[in-house]
Design a protein around this motif. Structure first.
Motif, PDB file in Angstrom:
ATOM      1  N   VAL A 174     -11.917  24.400  -4.706  1.00  0.00           N
ATOM      2  CA  VAL A 174     -11.651  23.690  -5.963  1.00  0.00           C
ATOM      3  C   VAL A 174     -11.814  22.194  -5.724  1.00  0.00           C
ATOM      4  O   VAL A 174     -11.130  21.616  -4.871  1.00  0.00           O
ATOM      5  N   MET A 175     -12.721  21.568  -6.463  1.00  0.00           N
ATOM      6  CA  MET A 175     -12.987  20.138  -6.313  1.00  0.00           C
ATOM      7  C   MET A 175     -12.764  19.461  -7.668  1.00  0.00           C
ATOM      8  O   MET A 175     -13.679  19.364  -8.484  1.00  0.00           O
ATOM      9  N   PRO A 176     -11.553  19.005  -7.938  1.00  0.00           N
ATOM     10  CA  PRO A 176     -11.231  18.480  -9.265  1.00  0.00           C
ATOM     11  C   PRO A 176     -11.543  16.998  -9.417  1.00  0.00           C
ATOM     12  O   PRO A 176     -11.494  16.231  -8.446  1.00  0.00           O
ATOM     13  N   GLU A 177     -11.843  16.600 -10.625  1.00  0.00           N
ATOM     14  CA  GLU A 177     -11.927  15.176 -10.955  1.00  0.00           C
ATOM     15  C   GLU A 177     -10.536  14.552 -10.805  1.00  0.00           C
ATOM     16  O   GLU A 177      -9.522  15.158 -11.146  1.00  0.00           O
ATOM     17  N   ALA A 178     -10.510  13.307 -10.270  1.00  0.00           N
ATOM     18  CA  ALA A 178      -9.229  12.616 -10.112  1.00  0.00           C
ATOM     19  C   ALA A 178      -9.312  11.166 -10.548  1.00  0.00           C
ATOM     20  O   ALA A 178      -8.442  10.372 -10.217  1.00  0.00           O
ATOM     21  N   GLY A 179     -10.361  10.839 -11.292  1.00  0.00           N
ATOM     22  CA  GLY A 179     -10.508   9.464 -11.752  1.00  0.00           C
ATOM     23  C   GLY A 179     -11.106   8.571 -10.688  1.00  0.00           C
ATOM     24  O   GLY A 179     -10.940   8.795  -9.492  1.00  0.00           O
ATOM     25  N   TRP A 180     -11.801   7.537 -11.129  1.00  0.00           N
ATOM     26  CA  TRP A 180     -12.424   6.588 -10.206  1.00  0.00           C
ATOM     27  C   TRP A 180     -11.387   6.019  -9.260  1.00  0.00           C
ATOM     28  O   TRP A 180     -11.637   5.853  -8.068  1.00  0.00           O
ATOM     29  N   ASN A 181     -10.209   5.705  -9.791  1.00  0.00           N
ATOM     30  CA  ASN A 181      -9.107   5.211  -8.957  1.00  0.00           C
ATOM     31  C   ASN A 181      -7.772   5.746  -9.474  1.00  0.00           C
ATOM     32  O   ASN A 181      -6.821   5.010  -9.678  1.00  0.00           O
ATOM     33  N   GLY A 182      -7.737   7.081  -9.665  1.00  0.00           N
ATOM     34  CA  GLY A 182      -6.530   7.692 -10.237  1.00  0.00           C
ATOM     35  C   GLY A 182      -5.375   7.849  -9.277  1.00  0.00           C
ATOM     36  O   GLY A 182      -4.224   7.983  -9.693  1.00  0.00           O
ATOM     37  N   TRP A 183      -5.671   7.894  -7.960  1.00  0.00           N
ATOM     38  CA  TRP A 183      -4.655   7.934  -6.919  1.00  0.00           C
ATOM     39  C   TRP A 183      -3.720   9.146  -7.009  1.00  0.00           C
ATOM     40  O   TRP A 183      -2.591   9.107  -6.553  1.00  0.00           O
ATOM     41  N   TYR A 184      -4.224  10.230  -7.596  1.00  0.00           N
ATOM     42  CA  TYR A 184      -3.504  11.500  -7.577  1.00  0.00           C
ATOM     43  C   TYR A 184      -2.042  11.322  -7.998  1.00  0.00           C
ATOM     44  O   TYR A 184      -1.134  11.931  -7.425  1.00  0.00           O
ATOM     45  N   PHE A 226      -6.177  -0.524  -7.116  1.00  0.00           N
ATOM     46  CA  PHE A 226      -5.511  -0.255  -8.389  1.00  0.00           C
ATOM     47  C   PHE A 226      -6.099  -1.116  -9.507  1.00  0.00           C
ATOM     48  O   PHE A 226      -6.115  -0.715 -10.675  1.00  0.00           O
ATOM     49  N   ALA A 227      -6.548  -2.319  -9.166  1.00  0.00           N
ATOM     50  CA  ALA A 227      -7.081  -3.246 -10.161  1.00  0.00           C
ATOM     51  C   ALA A 227      -8.543  -2.968 -10.499  1.00  0.00           C
ATOM     52  O   ALA A 227      -9.140  -3.674 -11.319  1.00  0.00           O
ATOM     53  N   GLY A 228      -9.124  -1.959  -9.879  1.00  0.00           N
ATOM     54  CA  GLY A 228     -10.524  -1.640 -10.130  1.00  0.00           C
ATOM     55  C   GLY A 228     -10.792  -1.357 -11.594  1.00  0.00           C
ATOM     56  O   GLY A 228      -9.941  -0.859 -12.322  1.00  0.00           O
ATOM     57  N   GLN A 229     -12.004  -1.706 -12.038  1.00  0.00           N
ATOM     58  CA  GLN A 229     -12.440  -1.500 -13.420  1.00  0.00           C
ATOM     59  C   GLN A 229     -11.542  -2.230 -14.419  1.00  0.00           C
ATOM     60  O   GLN A 229     -11.371  -1.799 -15.559  1.00  0.00           O
ATOM     61  N   GLY A 230     -10.956  -3.357 -13.963  1.00  0.00           N
ATOM     62  CA  GLY A 230     -10.200  -4.205 -14.878  1.00  0.00           C
ATOM     63  C   GLY A 230      -8.806  -3.740 -15.203  1.00  0.00           C
ATOM     64  O   GLY A 230      -8.178  -4.248 -16.137  1.00  0.00           O
ATOM     65  N   ASP A 231      -8.264  -2.789 -14.455  1.00  0.00           N
ATOM     66  CA  ASP A 231      -6.910  -2.293 -14.722  1.00  0.00           C
ATOM     67  C   ASP A 231      -5.849  -3.284 -14.245  1.00  0.00           C
ATOM     68  O   ASP A 231      -6.064  -4.032 -13.291  1.00  0.00           O
ATOM     69  N   ASP A 232      -4.698  -3.270 -14.879  1.00  0.00           N
ATOM     70  CA  ASP A 232      -3.517  -3.945 -14.358  1.00  0.00           C
ATOM     71  C   ASP A 232      -3.035  -3.124 -13.170  1.00  0.00           C
ATOM     72  O   ASP A 232      -2.653  -1.959 -13.341  1.00  0.00           O
ATOM     73  N   PRO A 233      -3.034  -3.681 -11.943  1.00  0.00           N
ATOM     74  CA  PRO A 233      -2.682  -2.864 -10.776  1.00  0.00           C
ATOM     75  C   PRO A 233      -1.266  -2.315 -10.819  1.00  0.00           C
ATOM     76  O   PRO A 233      -0.956  -1.332 -10.140  1.00  0.00           O
ATOM     77  N   ARG A 234      -0.381  -2.901 -11.623  1.00  0.00           N
ATOM     78  CA  ARG A 234       0.988  -2.420 -11.700  1.00  0.00           C
ATOM     79  C   ARG A 234       1.127  -1.171 -12.559  1.00  0.00           C
ATOM     80  O   ARG A 234       2.203  -0.567 -12.598  1.00  0.00           O
ATOM     81  N   ARG A 235       0.055  -0.781 -13.240  1.00  0.00           N
ATOM     82  CA  ARG A 235       0.136   0.432 -14.054  1.00  0.00           C
ATOM     83  C   ARG A 235       0.345   1.678 -13.204  1.00  0.00           C
ATOM     84  O   ARG A 235       0.959   2.650 -13.654  1.00  0.00           O
ATOM     85  N   VAL A 236      -0.158   1.685 -11.983  1.00  0.00           N
ATOM     86  CA  VAL A 236      -0.166   2.918 -11.198  1.00  0.00           C
ATOM     87  C   VAL A 236       1.237   3.264 -10.696  1.00  0.00           C
ATOM     88  O   VAL A 236       1.798   4.294 -11.076  1.00  0.00           O
TER      89      VAL A 236
END
Length: 328
Positions: free
Chosen positions: A117-127, A212-222
């Motif tokens: 099983v190889m699931p999508e986990a987002g470009w930087n979803g961090w499981y 975490f800040a990749g693709q313009g995200d606020d790194p504190r969201r994770v």
């Protein structure tokens, strides 16, 4: 407040966090809505390779893909047969196709009796189920994988109750987190060049915040702020989950970031060097916790690259398949 005072405060808080992680049950995940996740599309992409398009409440109703490498004789309509399952998790900046496009996993004979099983986990979803200022919600990758997808696969796609998990980089962290945070779900876990102790030091924290800040995200969201939400960070740091991993076989491998036999001359990689220090720290924590089934391959020269991860997948398969009770 001086940096020394901040470090002392962080150390005291970490002691309390570790005690809480040891004594408290797993943090609750985001609940899916009443409909649950559902497969909305099926595509056969190659021999033994099937892509499922899954609509997920945990991901805000979005549709993401999961690639299955199917065993010989696999028939999802035969609900009497359930297969041992290997979850292979991709790293940051990759996706659900990474393992089949970058390695020989589809040609490994010993996996012809296993559902991979190889699931999508987002470009930087961090499981992770993202903190999102304390509000949770989309994305909730941990809930999608460990609850929604797991149930779908076992109900409709031939997955059985014996599971192991492996991953690289971000996925190595995910493999160990899932095994620790969901006791009994996985019989063994392997991490290749994994981000396995992001709280090791300021360099490690700053590096993962950059991801975490990749693709313009606020790194504190994770996971929130690494000081104010230190408990959330520690709950996702395999180093602080070592006691929860001591009962299962664990495989850790990493290079030291210098040019190795599978690199061009003169190659260096600071990320691998950081993760090498993190893996050594985790190996020490597992030993201190009393883990007796830990295999390490800290192979020295080697960078953060696919040739090493393919090699390490092969090296760890005897342990993983042994936990599945599948002949290698």
């Amino acid at each position: 407040m001086t940096s020394v005072t901040i470090r002392r405060a962080r150390c005291l808080l970490l002691v309390l966090v570790v005690l809480l992680l040891t004594l408290a049950p797993n943090a609750p995940s985001v609940a899916a809505d009443a409909r649950g996740a559902e497969v909305v599309g099926v595509t056969r992409v190659a021999d033994r390779q099937v892509d499922l398009s899954v609509r997920s409440p945990a991901l805000g109703g979005r549709t993401v893909n999961v690639r299955l490498l199917t065993p010989d004789g696999w028939n999802p309509d035969d609900h009497r047969r359930h297969w041992p399952t290997l979850w292979l998790l991709h790293g940051c900046c990759g996706d659900f196709t990474s393992w089949t496009s970058r390695t020989d996993v589809a040609r490994i004979d010993s996996l012809r009796d296993v559902l991979v099983v190889m699931p999508e986990a987002g470009w930087n979803g961090w499981y992770s189920d993202w903190w999102n200022d304390g509000n949770g919600g989309d994305p909730a990758w941990e809930t999608f994988h460990t609850k929604e997808l797991r149930r779908l696969l076992e109900r409709d796609w031939g997955a059985g109750p014996r599971r192991v998990v492996a991953g690289l980089s971000m996925g190595g962290q995910g493999a160990l987190m899932y095994a620790a945070r969901h006791p009994g779900m996985f019989k063994a876990a392997a991490a290749y060049s994994g981000s396995v102790h992001p709280l090791l030091n300021d360099e490690s924290v700053n590096r993962i915040m950059g991801f975490f800040a990749g693709q313009g995200d606020d790194p504190r969201r994770v996971w929130g702020d690494p000081v104010a939400q230190l408990d959330v960070w520690a709950a996702h740091d395999p180093y602080y989950l070592a006691k929860r991993l001591k009962a299962i076989p664990v495989y850790l491998s990493c290079g030291d970031g210098t040019a190795g036999p599978l690199d061009p001359p003169g190659a260096t990689n600071a990320l691998e060097a950081d993760f090498n220090r993190q893996n050594h720290a985790l190996a020490g924590a597992l030993e201190k916790a009393g883990a007796r089934h830990v295999t390490t391959n800290f192979y020295g020269p080697g960078t953060h690259s696919w040739p090493y991860w393919q090699r390490e997948l092969h090296a760890s398969l005897p342990m993983l398949l042994g936990a599945l009770r599948v002949a290698n």
